[in-house]
Design an enzyme around this catalytic site. Structure first.
Site, PDB file in Angstrom:
ATOM      1  N   GLU A 103      -2.820   7.008   8.149  1.00 48.81           N
ATOM      2  CA  GLU A 103      -3.564   7.981   7.357  1.00 48.81           C
ATOM      3  C   GLU A 103      -4.569   8.726   8.234  1.00 48.81           C
ATOM      4  O   GLU A 103      -5.023   8.194   9.252  1.00 48.81           O
ATOM      5  CB  GLU A 103      -4.344   7.292   6.232  1.00 48.81           C
ATOM      6  CG  GLU A 103      -3.471   6.707   5.148  1.00 48.81           C
ATOM      7  CD  GLU A 103      -4.294   6.067   4.046  1.00 48.81           C
ATOM      8  OE1 GLU A 103      -3.727   5.873   2.959  1.00 48.81           O
ATOM      9  OE2 GLU A 103      -5.482   5.757   4.272  1.00 48.81           O
ATOM     10  N   HIS A 155     -14.252  -2.669   9.376  1.00 49.76           N
ATOM     11  CA  HIS A 155     -13.550  -2.368   8.129  1.00 49.76           C
ATOM     12  C   HIS A 155     -13.706  -3.477   7.092  1.00 49.76           C
ATOM     13  O   HIS A 155     -12.971  -3.505   6.114  1.00 49.76           O
ATOM     14  CB  HIS A 155     -12.056  -2.105   8.383  1.00 49.76           C
ATOM     15  CG  HIS A 155     -11.800  -1.089   9.445  1.00 49.76           C
ATOM     16  ND1 HIS A 155     -12.179   0.226   9.323  1.00 49.76           N
ATOM     17  CD2 HIS A 155     -11.228  -1.194  10.672  1.00 49.76           C
ATOM     18  CE1 HIS A 155     -11.849   0.888  10.412  1.00 49.76           C
ATOM     19  NE2 HIS A 155     -11.281   0.052  11.242  1.00 49.76           N
ATOM     20  N   ARG A 192      -6.552  -8.370  -8.198  1.00 49.82           N
ATOM     21  CA  ARG A 192      -7.280  -9.640  -8.282  1.00 49.82           C
ATOM     22  C   ARG A 192      -8.755  -9.342  -8.484  1.00 49.82           C
ATOM     23  O   ARG A 192      -9.173  -8.190  -8.477  1.00 49.82           O
ATOM     24  CB  ARG A 192      -7.092 -10.433  -6.990  1.00 49.82           C
ATOM     25  CG  ARG A 192      -7.503  -9.654  -5.742  1.00 49.82           C
ATOM     26  CD  ARG A 192      -7.361 -10.450  -4.471  1.00 49.82           C
ATOM     27  NE  ARG A 192      -7.467  -9.637  -3.282  1.00 49.82           N
ATOM     28  CZ  ARG A 192      -8.594  -9.264  -2.700  1.00 49.82           C
ATOM     29  NH1 ARG A 192      -9.745  -9.638  -3.229  1.00 49.82           N
ATOM     30  NH2 ARG A 192      -8.601  -8.538  -1.609  1.00 49.82           N
ATOM     31  N   LYS A 210       0.828  -1.209   0.000  1.00 47.86           N
ATOM     32  CA  LYS A 210       0.000   0.000   0.000  1.00 47.86           C
ATOM     33  C   LYS A 210       0.860   1.256   0.000  1.00 47.86           C
ATOM     34  O   LYS A 210       0.536   2.250  -0.640  1.00 47.86           O
ATOM     35  CB  LYS A 210      -0.934  -0.011   1.207  1.00 47.86           C
ATOM     36  CG  LYS A 210      -2.076  -1.020   1.104  1.00 47.86           C
ATOM     37  CD  LYS A 210      -2.984  -0.918   2.308  1.00 47.86           C
ATOM     38  CE  LYS A 210      -4.224  -1.805   2.144  1.00 47.86           C
ATOM     39  NZ  LYS A 210      -3.896  -3.218   2.038  1.00 47.86           N
TER      40      LYS A 210
END
Length: 674
Positions: free
Chosen positions: A200, A235, A292, A116
Site C-alpha cells: 500500500e 507499527h 475479535r 487483509k
C-alpha cells in the site's frame, strides 16, 4: 446462558475475561503452557489444564488440545482472547463441530475478514474508500516490487494475515524493497503461518482511528464510537485514547456508519474493530477489520460505562445487545498506556527477566474507575522470550483530555517496577510532550519527536545517589543520626548511627549508574552530623528511612539545604531509586570481584541482546564489513531483530547458524579490525 467458560489464551486477557465471568457467576477454565505453570491466569480461574510446551505452536496455537481441555472440564463455551486463535476460522469451526460455543463471530465472517487482501476487495465492492495499493494473490517478489514502483514510495509491506504490527515494513526506495519483503515474509510466516503480503501507499502524517462495533444474532448492529491509536512504535500501538481528539460529530457519524456497514456486509456477530487510516484533511480509508476484542478496548469501556466482555458472553449465549445506538453516550476522556518490558533507548528492544518488584498506583482492577489496571503478571513472575513482553495496561479517565493526561502522568510516576527495563519513563515523557499534549497526533509522532522523547542521558542527580547510600546504610542497621539519638532513651551502644569513640565514621559506596559511569561517594558522620563527599566537595546531609516492604524503604533527606524524598529498593548488588516519576538503577561495584570483567576485551565480539533463534546469517568468515552492515537476523518475542556491524572490520568466526537457539549475552560473531 452457559455456566462454564474456557479461556483459550494467557496473560492479561485471560485474567480480564475471568474477572468478568466471575462477576457473572460463571465457572472458568484456564489453559497453560510449560512456561506458564506458575503464571497468574491459571491461579485466578476455577480450573487449569496443561496443554503443552512453552512455544505457542506447542500450546496456545494447538486448537485440538484446547478443545480437548474444554470437553474434559465440561465447558460449554470457549473465549479466544485477543490473539493466538481468536481470528482462526479453522479453530472456530472446530469448536462448533465439537458442540462448543465460540465466543466470537461466525466462521464466514472470520474468513471474509481474515485476509487483509480479501477484506479490502470486499470493502472495495461495498464502496468503502481504500488506500491505493496491491491486494492480490500474486506473491512473486519481482511482481510485488514492480507494484511498489508503480504505487510510488514510500510504500508499506503488510502481512495479509497479520496484526499487532507484526509482518510490516515501510520501504523508502526500490533498492531496499527485496530485503524488506523477505524479512516481512519470514516474520509473517513465523507469527501467522502465512507469508502472503499486500502493498500500500504509505501515507504521510496519518492518524490511526478505529471503530468498535458489536452485533448480535437478532440482526442488531451498532458502534461504540472511536479510539485514536495513532501513537505507535514499530507499527505497534503504545497509547490509545477515546474519544479521538478533534473528532467532529459529522466525521464520527460517517466513520461509525461505514464500520457498521462493513460488519453487516459479512454477517458479523460479536465484538469487532474496524480500523481506518485518516489523513489531516479528514479523508479516511479502510485498513482492516479485526474479528475479535482488541487490546485497547478498556478506553471504550471507560467512556461508555459498558463491560464489553460481558456483552461478548451475552451475545454468544444468544441474547440481544444490551443497548441501542441511541442509548449509547460518551462520558469523559480515557487514555490507555501499555506498560512493556522493553528498553526504549535501545530501539524498544524487549527486556527478558524476573519482575523482582511490581507495584501499581492505587487503582481498580478490570473494572470502571478513574485509574484502572489490566494485568496478567505478578511480582516474581518471569517475562520470557516466548510471548509478548507487555506487563500491564494502565488506563485512566478524566472529565476531559487534559485531566486524563494529568492523571496518567501521575499514575505512571507512582509505578514501581524492578528487575528489567520498562518503558515507563518513556511513557511519562510522551505524556508530557508538547505534540501529544496539544493532540498533534499521527503514526509518526515518536519518530518526529525523537529529540524530546529521547533526550541525552543526564548524570544521576546527587540527591538520588544520597538516597541510594541512605538506603544502604539503613539496610545495615544505621539510623539518620543525631535526630534519632535524641528520640531514643537508650544505651548509646544500642544506637546504630555510626557512632565512634573518635566521633568520626566513614562509609564509601562505589556505584555504577545506568550509563556505566562510576559514581563514587563517601558518607561521613562527624560528631552526630552526616555529610556526602564527592570529588573533594562536601554537602551537608540529613536523612531518615522508613521500611515499607522487604528490601524497600521510603527515604527522606535534606542535602545541602534542599529537601528530597523517594523510594529505594535493594536487590542483591542493585539499588533502584524512584523519585519524581523516574527510576534510577544503580549497581554496587566490587572492584575485586569484577577485576576480570574489566580486563576482558569485548571489542571484537557481538553478543545476543536477548534469548532468541537465529533466522538468517548474511556474512561468512573472512567477509569485510562496514559499520551498519547486516550480519544476522534473530527472532525473539515474535519479532525480527537485525544485528548490524558496530564498526568496520573482518568477520573472524560465526558461532551460530540459522535455526539455532541463543541465550541472552551469548557471543554471536567475532569481528576483528579491518
Amino acid at each position: 446462558m452457559f455456566d462454564t467458560l474456557l479461556i483459550a489464551n494467557r496473560g492479561e486477557i485471560a485474567c480480564r475475561v475471568a474477572a468478568t465471568a466471575r462477576r457473572m457467576g460463571l465457572r472458568t477454565v484456564a489453559v497453560y503452557s510449560d512456561a506458564d505453570a506458575h503464571a497468574r491466569h491459571p491461579a485466578v480461574c476455577d480450573t487449569a489444564v496443561h496443554i503443552g510446551g512453552a512455544e505457542p505452536r506447542a500450546s496456545y496455537l494447538r486448537g485440538d488440545a484446547i478443545i480437548q481441555a474444554a470437553l474434559q472440564t465440561g465447558a460449554q463455551a470457549v473465549h479466544p482472547g485477543y490473539g493466538f486463535l481468536a481470528e482462526n476460522e479453522a479453530f472456530a469451526k472446530a469448536c462448533a463441530d465439537a458442540g462448543l460455543i465460540f465466543v466470537g463471530p461466525p466462521v464466514a465472517a472470520i474468513a471474509a475478514m481474515g485476509s487483509k487482501s480479501a477484506a479490502k476487495a470486499l470493502m472495495e465492492k461495498a464502496g468503502v474508500p481504500l488506500v491505493p495499493g496491491y491486494h492480490g494473490d500474486n506473491q512473486d517478489p519481482d511482481f510485488l516490487r514492480r507494484q511498489a514502483d508503480s504505487i510510488g514510495y514510500p510504500v508499506l509491506i503488510k502481512a495479509s494475515a497479520g496484526g499487532g504490527g507484526k509482518g510490516m515494513r515501510v520501504v523508502g526506495s526500490s533498492v531496499d524493497f527485496d530485503e524488506a519483503l523477505a524479512s516481512c515474509k519470514r516474520e509473517a510466516a513465523s507469527s501467522f503461518g502465512d507469508d502472503r503480503v499486500l502493498i500500500e501507499r504509505y501515507l504521510l502524517k496519518p492518524r490511526h482511528i478505529e471503530i468498535q462495533v458489536f452485533a448480535d444474532t437478532h440482526g442488531n448492529c451498532l458502534h461504540l464510537f472511536e479510539r485514536d491509536c495513532s501513537v505507535q512504535r514499530r507499527h505497534q500501538k503504545v497509547i490509545e485514547e477515546a474519544p479521538a481528539p478533534g473528532m467532529t460529530e459529522e466525521r464520527r457519524h460517517a466513520m461509525g456508519e461505514a464500520a457498521v456497514a462493513a460488519a453487516r456486509a459479512v454477517g458479523y456477530v460479536g465484538a469487532g474493530t474496524v480500523e481506518f487510516i485518516a489523513e489531516p484533511d479528514g479523508r479516511f480509508y479502510f485498513m482492516e477489520m479485526n474479528t475479535r476484542l482488541q487490546v485497547e478496548h478498556p478506553v471504550t469501556e471507560m467512556i461508555t460505562g459498558q463491560d464489553l466482555v460481558e456483552w461478548q458472553l451475552r451475545v454468544a449465549a444468544g441474547e440481544p445487545l444490551p443497548l441501542t445506538q441511541e442509548e449509547l453516550e460518551i462520558s469523559g476522556h480515557a487514555i490507555e498506556a501499555r506498560i512493556y518490558a522493553e528498553n526504549p533507548e535501545k530501539g524498544f528492544l524487549p527486556s527478558i527477566g524476573t519482575l523482582n518488584m511490581l507495584a501499581f498506583p492505587e487503582h481498580v482492577e478490570f473494572a470502571l474507575g478513574d485509574v484502572r489496571v489490566d494485568g496478567g503478571v505478578r511480582a516474581g513472575d518471569v517475562i520470557s522470550p516466548h510471548y509478548d513482553p507487555m506487563i500491564a495496561k494502565l488506563i485512566v479517565r478524566g472529565r476531559n483530555r487534559e485531566e486524563a493526561r494529568a492523571r496518567m502522568l501521575r499514575a505512571l510516576g507512582d509505578m514501581r517496577v524492578a528487575g528489567l527495563h520498562t518503558n515507563i519513563a518513556f511513557l511519562r515523557r510522551l505524556m508530557a510532550d508538547e505534540a501529544f499534549a496539544t493532540a498533534d497526533l499521527d503514526t509518526g509522532l515518536i519518530e518526529r519527536r525523537v529529540d524530546t522523547l529521547f533526550p541525552p542521558q543526564k548524570a544521576t542527580p546527587d540527591a538520588v545517589l544520597a538516597m541510594a547510600a541512605a538506603a544502604l546504610l539503613h539496610a545495615d542497621g544505621y539510623t539518620g543520626g543525631e535526630a534519632q539519638r535524641r528520640s531514643v532513651a537508650a544505651d548509646p551502644w544500642d544506637v546504630a548511627d555510626g557512632w565512634r569513640v573518635s566521633g568520626r565514621h566513614t562509609r564509601i559506596f562505589n556505584l555504577i549508574d545506568a550509563d556505566g559511569e562510576a559514581r563514587d561517594i563517601t558518607l561521613l558522620r562527624d560528631e552526630g552530623r552526616w555529610s556526602m563527599w564527592q570529588r573533594d566537595s562536601a554537602q551537608p546531609l540529613e536523612w531518615a528511612a522508613q521500611p515499607v516492604a522487604p528490601g524497600r524503604c521510603r527515604v527522606r533527606l535534606r542535602l545541602n539545604g534542599e529537601d528530597h524524598d523517594g523510594d529505594a529498593l535493594l536487590l542483591g548488588e542493585s539499588v533502584t531509586v524512584y523519585r519524581d516519576g523516574q527510576a534510577y538503577a544503580l549497581q554496587l561495584h566490587d572492584a575485586v570481584a569484577h577485576a576480570q570483567d574489566e580486563a576482558a576485551d569485548p571489542g571484537g565480539s557481538l553478543t545476543a541482546p536477548m534469548p532468541g533463534k537465529i533466522i538468517s546469517v548474511a556474512v561468512q568468515p573472512g567477509d569485510r564489513v562496514k559499520a551498519g552492515d547486516t550480519l544476522l537476523v534473530m527472532e525473539a518475542m515474535k519479532m525480527e531483530h537485525t544485528i548490524h556491524a558496530p564498526r568496520e572490520g573482518v568477520v573472524q568466526e560465526i558461532y551460530f547458524q540459522p535455526g539455532e537457539q541463543v541465550s541472552d549475552g551469548e557471543q554471536l560473531i567475532a569481528l576483528s579490525d579491518a
